[in-house]
Design a protein around this motif. Structure first.
Motif, PDB file in Angstrom:
ATOM      1  N   VAL A  95       0.812  -1.345   0.033  1.00 13.12           N
ATOM      2  CA  VAL A  95       0.127  -0.111  -0.046  1.00 13.12           C
ATOM      3  C   VAL A  95       0.865   1.211  -0.038  1.00 13.12           C
ATOM      4  O   VAL A  95       0.383   2.514   0.423  1.00 13.12           O
ATOM      5  CB  VAL A  95      -0.840  -0.108   1.141  1.00 13.12           C
ATOM      6  CG1 VAL A  95      -1.955  -1.274   1.042  1.00 13.12           C
ATOM      7  CG2 VAL A  95      -0.504  -0.100   2.392  1.00 13.12           C
ATOM      8  N   ALA A  96       2.277   1.410  -0.439  1.00 15.59           N
ATOM      9  CA  ALA A  96       2.875   2.257  -0.335  1.00 15.59           C
ATOM     10  C   ALA A  96       2.532   3.418  -1.185  1.00 15.59           C
ATOM     11  O   ALA A  96       2.416   4.667  -0.368  1.00 15.59           O
ATOM     12  CB  ALA A  96       4.324   1.972  -1.474  1.00 15.59           C
ATOM     13  N   HIS A  97       1.478   3.444  -2.061  1.00 12.79           N
ATOM     14  CA  HIS A  97       1.029   4.613  -2.690  1.00 12.79           C
ATOM     15  C   HIS A  97      -0.349   5.164  -2.348  1.00 12.79           C
ATOM     16  O   HIS A  97      -0.896   6.184  -3.031  1.00 12.79           O
ATOM     17  CB  HIS A  97       0.938   4.609  -4.226  1.00 12.79           C
ATOM     18  CG  HIS A  97       2.463   4.572  -4.877  1.00 12.79           C
ATOM     19  ND1 HIS A  97       3.303   5.848  -5.332  1.00 12.79           N
ATOM     20  CD2 HIS A  97       3.321   3.749  -5.080  1.00 12.79           C
ATOM     21  CE1 HIS A  97       4.153   5.506  -5.737  1.00 12.79           C
ATOM     22  NE2 HIS A  97       4.641   4.059  -5.704  1.00 12.79           N
ATOM     23  N   ASP A  98      -1.209   4.225  -1.624  1.00 10.73           N
ATOM     24  CA  ASP A  98      -2.444   4.534  -1.274  1.00 10.73           C
ATOM     25  C   ASP A  98      -2.753   4.880   0.219  1.00 10.73           C
ATOM     26  O   ASP A  98      -3.651   5.548   0.476  1.00 10.73           O
ATOM     27  CB  ASP A  98      -3.261   3.545  -1.942  1.00 10.73           C
ATOM     28  CG  ASP A  98      -2.863   2.210  -1.618  1.00 10.73           C
ATOM     29  OD1 ASP A  98      -1.807   1.595  -1.769  1.00 10.73           O
ATOM     30  OD2 ASP A  98      -3.675   1.237  -0.802  1.00 10.73           O
ATOM     31  N   PHE A  99      -1.885   3.962   0.947  1.00 10.21           N
ATOM     32  CA  PHE A  99      -2.267   4.213   2.422  1.00 10.21           C
ATOM     33  C   PHE A  99      -1.706   5.543   2.737  1.00 10.21           C
ATOM     34  O   PHE A  99      -0.875   6.213   2.679  1.00 10.21           O
ATOM     35  CB  PHE A  99      -1.304   3.276   3.268  1.00 10.21           C
ATOM     36  CG  PHE A  99      -1.264   3.438   4.874  1.00 10.21           C
ATOM     37  CD1 PHE A  99      -2.722   3.345   5.235  1.00 10.21           C
ATOM     38  CD2 PHE A  99      -0.241   3.560   5.500  1.00 10.21           C
ATOM     39  CE1 PHE A  99      -2.556   3.511   6.657  1.00 10.21           C
ATOM     40  CE2 PHE A  99      -0.189   3.510   6.913  1.00 10.21           C
ATOM     41  CZ  PHE A  99      -1.515   3.660   7.591  1.00 10.21           C
ATOM     42  N   GLY A 100      -2.860   6.385   3.501  1.00 15.67           N
ATOM     43  CA  GLY A 100      -2.824   7.623   3.948  1.00 15.67           C
ATOM     44  C   GLY A 100      -3.155   8.490   2.999  1.00 15.67           C
ATOM     45  O   GLY A 100      -3.827   9.700   3.531  1.00 15.67           O
ATOM     46  N   ALA A 101      -3.203   8.344   1.686  1.00 18.46           N
ATOM     47  CA  ALA A 101      -3.487   9.441   0.717  1.00 18.46           C
ATOM     48  C   ALA A 101      -4.724   9.053   0.105  1.00 18.46           C
ATOM     49  O   ALA A 101      -5.474   9.941  -0.520  1.00 18.46           O
ATOM     50  CB  ALA A 101      -2.630   9.246  -0.458  1.00 18.46           C
ATOM     51  N   MET A 102      -5.336   7.805   0.269  1.00 19.73           N
ATOM     52  CA  MET A 102      -6.676   7.650  -0.104  1.00 19.73           C
ATOM     53  C   MET A 102      -7.544   6.911   0.978  1.00 19.73           C
ATOM     54  O   MET A 102      -6.995   6.222   1.817  1.00 19.73           O
ATOM     55  CB  MET A 102      -6.648   6.642  -1.488  1.00 19.73           C
ATOM     56  CG  MET A 102      -5.521   7.144  -2.496  1.00 19.73           C
ATOM     57  SD  MET A 102      -5.490   6.000  -4.024  1.00 19.73           S
ATOM     58  CE  MET A 102      -7.097   6.009  -4.581  1.00 19.73           C
ATOM     59  N   GLY A 103      -8.867   6.751   0.699  1.00 21.26           N
ATOM     60  CA  GLY A 103      -9.949   6.252   1.836  1.00 21.26           C
ATOM     61  C   GLY A 103     -10.369   7.258   2.511  1.00 21.26           C
ATOM     62  O   GLY A 103      -9.692   8.458   2.850  1.00 21.26           O
ATOM     63  N   GLU A 104     -11.289   7.129   3.067  1.00 20.03           N
ATOM     64  CA  GLU A 104     -12.029   8.141   3.831  1.00 20.03           C
ATOM     65  C   GLU A 104     -11.121   8.545   5.115  1.00 20.03           C
ATOM     66  O   GLU A 104     -11.206   9.823   5.507  1.00 20.03           O
ATOM     67  CB  GLU A 104     -13.436   7.629   4.288  1.00 20.03           C
ATOM     68  CG  GLU A 104     -14.399   8.742   5.060  1.00 20.03           C
ATOM     69  CD  GLU A 104     -15.674   8.138   5.790  1.00 20.03           C
ATOM     70  OE1 GLU A 104     -16.539   8.820   6.377  1.00 20.03           O
ATOM     71  OE2 GLU A 104     -16.076   6.954   5.289  1.00 20.03           O
ATOM     72  N   HIS A 105     -10.736   7.586   5.901  1.00 16.68           N
ATOM     73  CA  HIS A 105     -10.047   7.694   6.910  1.00 16.68           C
ATOM     74  C   HIS A 105      -8.521   7.401   6.775  1.00 16.68           C
ATOM     75  O   HIS A 105      -7.662   7.517   7.789  1.00 16.68           O
ATOM     76  CB  HIS A 105     -10.352   6.694   7.965  1.00 16.68           C
ATOM     77  CG  HIS A 105     -11.836   7.021   8.213  1.00 16.68           C
ATOM     78  ND1 HIS A 105     -12.094   8.167   9.056  1.00 16.68           N
ATOM     79  CD2 HIS A 105     -12.989   6.315   8.197  1.00 16.68           C
ATOM     80  CE1 HIS A 105     -13.694   8.099   9.278  1.00 16.68           C
ATOM     81  NE2 HIS A 105     -14.034   6.949   8.583  1.00 16.68           N
ATOM     82  N   GLY A 106      -7.919   7.320   5.321  1.00 18.60           N
ATOM     83  CA  GLY A 106      -6.676   7.114   4.999  1.00 18.60           C
ATOM     84  C   GLY A 106      -6.395   5.891   4.991  1.00 18.60           C
ATOM     85  O   GLY A 106      -5.134   5.595   4.964  1.00 18.60           O
ATOM     86  N   GLY A 107      -7.210   4.881   5.207  1.00 19.60           N
ATOM     87  CA  GLY A 107      -6.840   3.296   4.880  1.00 19.60           C
ATOM     88  C   GLY A 107      -6.445   2.834   3.611  1.00 19.60           C
ATOM     89  O   GLY A 107      -6.328   1.562   3.562  1.00 19.60           O
ATOM     90  N   GLY A 108      -6.354   3.595   2.785  1.00 16.90           N
ATOM     91  CA  GLY A 108      -5.740   3.139   1.400  1.00 16.90           C
ATOM     92  C   GLY A 108      -6.898   2.384   0.757  1.00 16.90           C
ATOM     93  O   GLY A 108      -8.171   2.416   0.896  1.00 16.90           O
ATOM     94  N   GLN A 109      -6.522   1.726  -0.419  1.00 14.13           N
ATOM     95  CA  GLN A 109      -7.405   0.809  -1.097  1.00 14.13           C
ATOM     96  C   GLN A 109      -8.227  -0.339  -0.284  1.00 14.13           C
ATOM     97  O   GLN A 109      -9.181  -0.646  -0.510  1.00 14.13           O
ATOM     98  CB  GLN A 109      -6.665   0.213  -2.228  1.00 14.13           C
ATOM     99  CG  GLN A 109      -6.617   1.312  -3.387  1.00 14.13           C
ATOM    100  CD  GLN A 109      -7.654   1.852  -3.949  1.00 14.13           C
ATOM    101  OE1 GLN A 109      -8.554   1.333  -4.158  1.00 14.13           O
ATOM    102  NE2 GLN A 109      -7.817   3.259  -4.249  1.00 14.13           N
ATOM    103  N   PRO A 110      -7.234  -0.961   0.381  1.00 17.46           N
ATOM    104  CA  PRO A 110      -8.193  -1.914   1.637  1.00 17.46           C
ATOM    105  C   PRO A 110      -9.490  -1.229   2.233  1.00 17.46           C
ATOM    106  O   PRO A 110     -10.379  -1.873   2.093  1.00 17.46           O
ATOM    107  CB  PRO A 110      -7.063  -2.396   2.550  1.00 17.46           C
ATOM    108  CG  PRO A 110      -5.739  -2.076   1.534  1.00 17.46           C
ATOM    109  CD  PRO A 110      -5.865  -0.862   0.873  1.00 17.46           C
TER     110      PRO A 110
END
Length: 452
Positions: A260-275
């Motif tokens: 999740v290098a590119h999505d954790f923190g930057a995506m998701g309602e709470h920053g949880g990334g694509q998971p």
């Protein structure tokens, strides 16, 4: 009696010649794939790569070499000054840095770095296994576990080490690893080093994963199978159907790893990334990631619900024992950044970087350029295609005042060169519009030039 004949003195390294390149050298600088030099032979390791160096210098002389530039200004600001090895100065919008939420200049992040330096100094006592942790390390592990809704976290000195070290430790020669064919180099090398049987499946194709798993389990039900993918594939700006993929893994008794290098923190309602986006946060067997994209520092982590897997990786993952631990300053910065990421401010910053990426994608598409991917994320790849056009455009873009990186072999196929634009939350509309104008103008000029 054995007679040893002294080897001749090595020839001096080639140096660039004055004046414009011509003939075959110009053609090779423009067209030859770098991987043509990857496998070489010869007894002298100090000279057998001279042909590669001569080609690199020809590319530099022809303004076709975009690598190893350095920043004269802070690297992770929305505007920057970059200088090449040949002295070409690029000053303008910076879409080449990785600071998705613009946290490197955040006051809380900088204050945390200063405090950690004062409290614990600049270096750890050793590797994670030998006294490399601090109280900040433990706090960061706990914070990551909460954010990823899992129980056990191990820190690594780099993001690359987290993927490599986890796979290398967990998998053995009788096991099986299935990797998306576009998986990151750290994951590929970890798989190769593990000794397990390694297979690649078609990019994002869960049906292909099912076929591979069915074939493996028809012959082997006793050994482990690890399926490896990424939350966002940054070269293509796309994402797998993670919930479906997790279900396929469960059906065949395989475990799933998501980088999740590119999505954790930057995506998701709470920053949880694509998971989080796909509704499986806390359900993935192994989550690995890096701090260097969103969390304002270097370092990486493994997050898992398995206590035994975490401890096994901590003991047998090479970087856990044979590399110095992540420093107190790094851990403090990552912890402070995590605090922002999981706050309402983090949500606002994620919305801001998504707006930058959306404006960039829409503007480039309106100019007739091919923007890759089906997910709005901080990485916006602009497909060029042939390598000569990409190299030519890269030189023009640097002189026109845009910091942007060309991606060619070995990172992508030889007919799939592209510019990987990296959005930051603090980019302005003017930054985006200037980047669109420069990219459009320079790519069009490059295509006219290479078509002659």
């Amino acid at each position: 009696m054995t007679t040893t004949v002294p080897a001749p003195a090595p020839a001096p390294a080639p140096t660039p010649t004055a004046g414009p390149l011509g003939g075959d050298r110009r053609t090779d600088a423009l067209e030859k794939d770098i991987m043509r030099f990857r496998t070489v032979s010869g007894p002298d390791l100090t000279t057998r790569n001279d042909a590669y160096l001569a080609w690199q210098l020809d590319r530099q002389q022809a303004d076709l070499w975009p690598y190893f530039r350095h920043y004269e200004t802070p690297a992770l600001t929305t505007r920057a000054t970059v200088v090449s090895d040949t002295g070409v100065v690029t000053d303008g919008p910076n879409f080449g840095g990785q600071d998705y939420l613009s946290l490197t200049s955040h006051p809380a992040v900088r204050d945390a770095a200063h405090q950690a330096l004062r409290d614990y100094g600049p270096l750890t006592a050793g590797s994670p296994a030998l006294g490399g942790a601090t109280p900040i390390s433990r706090a960061l592990e706990a914070g990551l576990a909460e954010a990823l809704r899992t129980e056990h976290v191990a820190l690594f000195p780099t993001g690359w080490a987290s993927g490599f070290g986890t796979i290398r430790a967990l998998m053995h020669r009788r096991d099986h690893i299935l990797l998306d064919k576009l998986s990151h180099d750290s994951l590929r090398q970890g798989a190769a080093a593990s000794g397990a049987t390694v297979e690649f499946f078609r990019h994002l194709d869960n049906d292909a994963v099912r076929r591979h798993l069915s074939g493996i389990r028809a012959n082997d039900t006793k050994n482990a199978v690890l399926v490896v993918t990424e939350g966002v594939f940054s070269m293509d700006s796309d994402t797998p159907h993670l919930a479906e993929l997790l279900g396929v893994c469960r059906e065949f008794g395989a475990q799933l790893m998501v980088d999740v290098a590119h999505d954790f923190g930057a995506m998701g309602e709470h920053g949880g990334g694509q998971p989080e986006v796909h509704g499986i946060l806390g359900e993935v067997d192994f989550v690995v990631g890096a701090f260097s994209k969103t969390f304002a520092t270097t370092g990486g982590f493994l997050a898992t619900p398995s206590a035994s897997a975490r401890e096994f990786v901590r003991m047998f993952g090479g970087p856990q024992t044979f590399s110095s631990a992540i420093t107190p300053v790094q851990t403090a910065v990552a912890l402070a950044a995590l605090g922002v990421v999981t706050s309402p401010e983090g949500a606002r910053r994620r919305a801001a970087v998504a707006a930058v990426a959306t404006r960039l994608r829409a503007g480039l598409t309106a100019r007739g350029l091919e923007v890759m991917g089906d997910v709005v994320c901080p990485v916006v790849p602009v497909l060029i295609g042939d390598t000569p056009t990409g190299r030519t455009a890269s030189g023009l873009i640097a002189r026109a005042g845009l910091v942007a990186h060309l991606v060619e072999q070995p990172a992508v196929a030889s007919d799939a060169a592209r510019f990987r634009m990296q959005a930051m939350a603090d980019h302005t509309d003017d930054d985006v519009d200037t980047a669109i104008d420069i990219l459009d103008t320079c790519i069009r000029e490059a295509r006219r030039t290479t078509a002659r």
